[in-house]
Enzyme design. Structure first.
Site, PDB file in Angstrom:
ATOM      1  N   ASP A   3      -5.000  -9.995  -8.142  1.00 33.32           N
ATOM      2  CA  ASP A   3      -5.269  -9.211  -9.339  1.00 33.32           C
ATOM      3  C   ASP A   3      -4.041  -8.586  -9.993  1.00 33.32           C
ATOM      4  O   ASP A   3      -3.723  -8.841 -11.157  1.00 33.32           O
ATOM      5  CB  ASP A   3      -6.299  -8.116  -9.029  1.00 33.32           C
ATOM      6  CG  ASP A   3      -5.950  -7.282  -7.800  1.00 33.32           C
ATOM      7  OD1 ASP A   3      -4.969  -7.611  -7.105  1.00 33.32           O
ATOM      8  OD2 ASP A   3      -6.658  -6.289  -7.539  1.00 33.32           O
ATOM      9  N   GLU A  22       0.822  -1.211   0.000  1.00 27.68           N
ATOM     10  CA  GLU A  22       0.000   0.000   0.000  1.00 27.68           C
ATOM     11  C   GLU A  22       0.856   1.260   0.000  1.00 27.68           C
ATOM     12  O   GLU A  22       0.572   2.217  -0.722  1.00 27.68           O
ATOM     13  CB  GLU A  22      -0.942   0.002   1.215  1.00 27.68           C
ATOM     14  CG  GLU A  22      -1.979  -1.105   1.216  1.00 27.68           C
ATOM     15  CD  GLU A  22      -3.083  -0.890   0.186  1.00 27.68           C
ATOM     16  OE1 GLU A  22      -3.054   0.127  -0.533  1.00 27.68           O
ATOM     17  OE2 GLU A  22      -3.986  -1.752   0.111  1.00 27.68           O
ATOM     18  N   GLU A  33     -11.478   0.640 -10.728  1.00 28.16           N
ATOM     19  CA  GLU A  33     -11.002  -0.334 -11.722  1.00 28.16           C
ATOM     20  C   GLU A  33     -11.772  -0.287 -13.046  1.00 28.16           C
ATOM     21  O   GLU A  33     -11.169  -0.344 -14.125  1.00 28.16           O
ATOM     22  CB  GLU A  33     -11.055  -1.755 -11.131  1.00 28.16           C
ATOM     23  CG  GLU A  33      -9.949  -2.051 -10.139  1.00 28.16           C
ATOM     24  CD  GLU A  33     -10.172  -1.386  -8.785  1.00 28.16           C
ATOM     25  OE1 GLU A  33      -9.182  -1.194  -8.046  1.00 28.16           O
ATOM     26  OE2 GLU A  33     -11.341  -1.043  -8.479  1.00 28.16           O
ATOM     27  N   ARG A  70       0.930   3.823  -3.227  1.00 29.61           N
ATOM     28  CA  ARG A  70       0.304   5.114  -2.936  1.00 29.61           C
ATOM     29  C   ARG A  70       1.334   6.219  -2.697  1.00 29.61           C
ATOM     30  O   ARG A  70       1.269   7.283  -3.317  1.00 29.61           O
ATOM     31  CB  ARG A  70      -0.614   4.992  -1.709  1.00 29.61           C
ATOM     32  CG  ARG A  70      -1.764   4.021  -1.877  1.00 29.61           C
ATOM     33  CD  ARG A  70      -2.711   4.076  -0.705  1.00 29.61           C
ATOM     34  NE  ARG A  70      -3.627   2.947  -0.664  1.00 29.61           N
ATOM     35  CZ  ARG A  70      -4.917   3.020  -0.340  1.00 29.61           C
ATOM     36  NH1 ARG A  70      -5.442   4.183  -0.035  1.00 29.61           N
ATOM     37  NH2 ARG A  70      -5.672   1.948  -0.309  1.00 29.61           N
ATOM     38  N   SER A  97      -0.518   0.668 -10.175  1.00 29.50           N
ATOM     39  CA  SER A  97      -1.795   0.130  -9.712  1.00 29.50           C
ATOM     40  C   SER A  97      -2.613   1.134  -8.916  1.00 29.50           C
ATOM     41  O   SER A  97      -3.774   0.877  -8.607  1.00 29.50           O
ATOM     42  CB  SER A  97      -1.545  -1.118  -8.847  1.00 29.50           C
ATOM     43  OG  SER A  97      -2.720  -1.866  -8.675  1.00 29.50           O
TER      44      SER A  97
END
Length: 676
Positions: A441, A309, A578, A313, A666
């Protein structure tokens, strides 16, 4: 006649005195004369043999003298290619700008040519022989190196490694020449962890100043050009105003209760929003956020954070802001953060631990399990590679390349991977679920995007693994509903049992498939991309709110009432991006404005059901317009991804960001594509 049988000698007084010292006083002289007489009486061949034996003994004794007696290291003046072997070993760099530290767990390598390409001198051979006898430890190396002038190893045009004395500035050298060199990687990682504010043995700022010619230049955007884009900008400014008022400096806004939500204590919403504001042309907001990052973003808090994360980010957000604005302050912050994330990679297997304490600079497996999520350990490579390419310091790329290699070597089921992997053993969990949704994913997403980021090399394991995985999707996971024939991607529970469940997270896949097809993947990928895009759109428009649920289910037989349905526990919407991301790819790569219209329907649904006085909130129930059960949380990805993709989707210029030159991570942060 006089008798002359005898000889008379007349001696000087000095001679008489010396002789009259007595037998005891003359023992040494007599002994020397006796030895000399004995030596002269020996045959010449025997004398030669004795001389050879004594010479051999002396040479052997010299050979095994300690290295620091044989050579006074501090007096050695280094010349290119002529330094003692262990000195050159200590100065072999991960790249031309970095002096690696001593790896105290390693012994001398047997193959000297692997460490340096220049020939060994006689002194080198003597020291190597002594090392083989006594296995000199690295503490001696450190002691000796400390006495030397500063040196650095560089490669010349012919690939030969030379040593240069008294290097004041890093020598600019292509990074890729050394990124796959595994030598001393652990020691370099440990050094970066110990000194997070330094690279190449200098401060981060000084290092970047030395490579200033290679730093990014500002990109230019024109702001909103139509009503739909302006509406998205207004939504962003409304979200930002609520965050600034009620949660400034905290991770997320709780827009219903008008309070802050803390997760990692890193101002996630600010860092995640930087590139969105820059692309939208919001200069005041961007500068305000930039100043907060400069003055208030610190990474020394004693608090566990999630490697994945924080990478996508914060590290991704800082790197993207740097590449778009050209402001090196963001790169300084990104480099420090990268150093503080490195403890995760000090696992026995090289597969990173999921949790890292940025302040203590330590890492461990998650508290709830010994395993990391597969998607998490394989969705950090774009960012770490870009950090290496941006700073010309290879260590960050090297640690994630190890992860790529480890995962590539593992057995897979038709190219598909279980959703859990153990950082200690480096193996997948047995009988774990196989899914292209949560925890699995972005493994598939990053196979393709890493390949694009590194110049689309032929026969690269990344693209080979990606193609095999998509083949596995076709044969193992893809199904159609019995009546309406909607295509969806299910899961394999325990790795074997098919379940007709698809997370909203899986709706990234249509865009990824189209992006792959645009770059040479087969026609079947395009067909699957179109079919999946239609299905994902149905998960929105079939709900009364026209917002998709977190999880959708699909009918296996025509006896079931609906082909697509949502269970009550899965009916929440988290403002996820998404599907909007996939719509953006379809518009950007085809120019077809139909995808803009599809996105506009969804944007209006967010405006109607998620907008509140202080921002936009996630919802608990998309199945009832009268009871949406506001969850009171505005995740940072609403600002970094969902609104950014809406803005780009509604642009009059479908190539506002050129996908041949940029790749989105992502978390929706654009990073540059490199040629190799």
């Amino acid at each position: 006649m006089t008798n002359t049988d005898h000889v008379a000698l007349t001696l000087s007084s000095t001679s008489v005195t010396s002789l009259s010292g007595g037998a005891a006083g003359d023992e040494s002289n007599i002994s020397r004369r006796s030895l000399r007489r004995s030596w002269n009486q020996l045959p010449r061949c025997q004398r030669n043999l004795i001389i050879m034996a004594v010479t051999a003994f002396i040479f052997t004794a010299l050979l095994f003298l300690p290295g620091d007696q044989l050579i006074n290291i501090k007096d050695v003046r280094l010349k290119p290619g002529a330094a003692p072997f262990h000195i050159r070993r200590e100065n072999t760099l991960q790249n031309p700008h970095h002096h690696p530290n001593v790896d105290k767990d390693n012994e001398l390598p047997d193959d000297i040519s692997a460490a340096v390409a220049s020939p060994m001198t006689d002194e080198n051979r003597l020291i190597k022989a002594k090392a083989a006898e006594e296995k000199l430890d690295d503490s001696k190396f450190s002691e000796n190196v400390d006495k030397l002038p500063e040196t650095v190893v560089v490669g010349n045009e012919n690939g030969i490694i030379d040593i240069v004395n008294n290097v004041d500035q890093p020598i600019e050298q292509p990074l890729e020449n050394n990124i796959n060199d595994p030598s001393n990687l652990r020691a370099e990682v440990e050094e970066a962890i110990r000194n997070p504010f330094r690279v190449s043995h200098v401060s981060i700022e000084s290092h970047l100043q030395s490579i200033s010619a290679q730093l990014a230049k500002p990109q230019h955007f024109h702001g909103a050009t139509n009503e739909r884009q302006s509406a998205v900008v207004a939504a962003f400014k409304h979200s930002w105003a609520g965050y600034k008022t009620y949660a400034w400096g905290h991770d997320n806004l709780k827009p219903v209760s008008q309070t802050a939500h803390e997760w990692f204590g890193l101002g996630l919403s600010i860092v995640d929003s930087l590139d969105t504001m820059y692309i939208m042309g919001l200069e005041d907001e961007f500068n305000e956020a930039r100043n907060w990052v400069k003055d208030a973003l610190h990474f020394h808090t004693n608090r566990d954070v999630n490697l994945f994360e924080v990478t996508i980010r914060v590290l991704g957000g800082l790197l993207s802001a740097y590449h778009l604005s050209g402001d090196r302050m963001f790169l300084v912050k990104a480099t420090e953060l990268g150093n503080r994330l490195l403890p995760s990679f000090l696992s026995p297997s090289g597969i990173p631990y999921s949790d890292v304490n940025l302040g203590e600079r330590s890492a461990h497996s998650p508290k709830w399990s010994p395993d990391s999520s597969t998607s998490e350990v394989t969705t950090i490579q774009l960012e770490f590679r870009d950090l290496s390419r941006s700073t010309n310091v290879s260590i960050y790329e090297r640690v994630v390349n190890v992860v790529n290699e480890k995962v590539h070597a593992l057995d897979k089921s038709h190219g598909l991977v279980p959703i859990f992997i153990n950082a200690n053993t480096g193996t997948f969990r047995n009988y774990a679920t196989i899914s292209l949704g949560a925890r699995g994913d972005s493994y598939y997403e990053y196979l393709l995007k890493q390949w694009l980021q590194t110049g689309r090399k032929d026969n690269d394991n990344l693209i080979l693994d990606y193609m095999q995985a998509i083949d596995g999707v076709f044969t193992q996971l893809m199904r159609r509903t019995p009546r309406e024939h909607w295509v969806y991607i299910g899961e394999l529970i325990n790795g074997h049992d098919f379940k007709p469940k698809m997370d909203h997270l899986t709706c990234y896949l249509p865009g990824t498939l189209l992006l792959g097809h645009q770059n040479g993947m087969p026609e079947s990928h395009l067909l699957l991309a179109k079919d999946l895009l239609d299905t994902c759109y149905q998960t929105y428009v079939r709900q009364p709110t026209q917002l998709a649920a977190e999880i959708s289910y699909f009918a296996l037989t025509d006896k079931e009432e609906n082909d697509i349905y949502v269970k009550s526990n899965d009916a929440h919407n988290l403002l996820r991006p998404e599907f909007i991301e996939s719509l953006y790819y379809f518009y950007a790569l085809t120019g077809n404005r139909t995808y803009q219209d599809m996105g506009w329907v969804i944007f209006q649904a967010f405006e109607k059901h998620s907008k509140v006085a202080a921002g936009y909130t996630s919802l608990g129930n998309v199945k009832n317009t009268l009871n949406t059960r506001m969850r009171d949380l505005m995740e940072s990805f609403w600002l970094s991804e969902t609104l950014k993709y809406f803005y780009l989707l509604f642009s009059d210029n479908c190539r506002e960001i050129d996908l041949d030159k940029w790749v989105f991570n992502s978390e929706g942060h654009p990073l540059p594509v490199y040629q190799n």
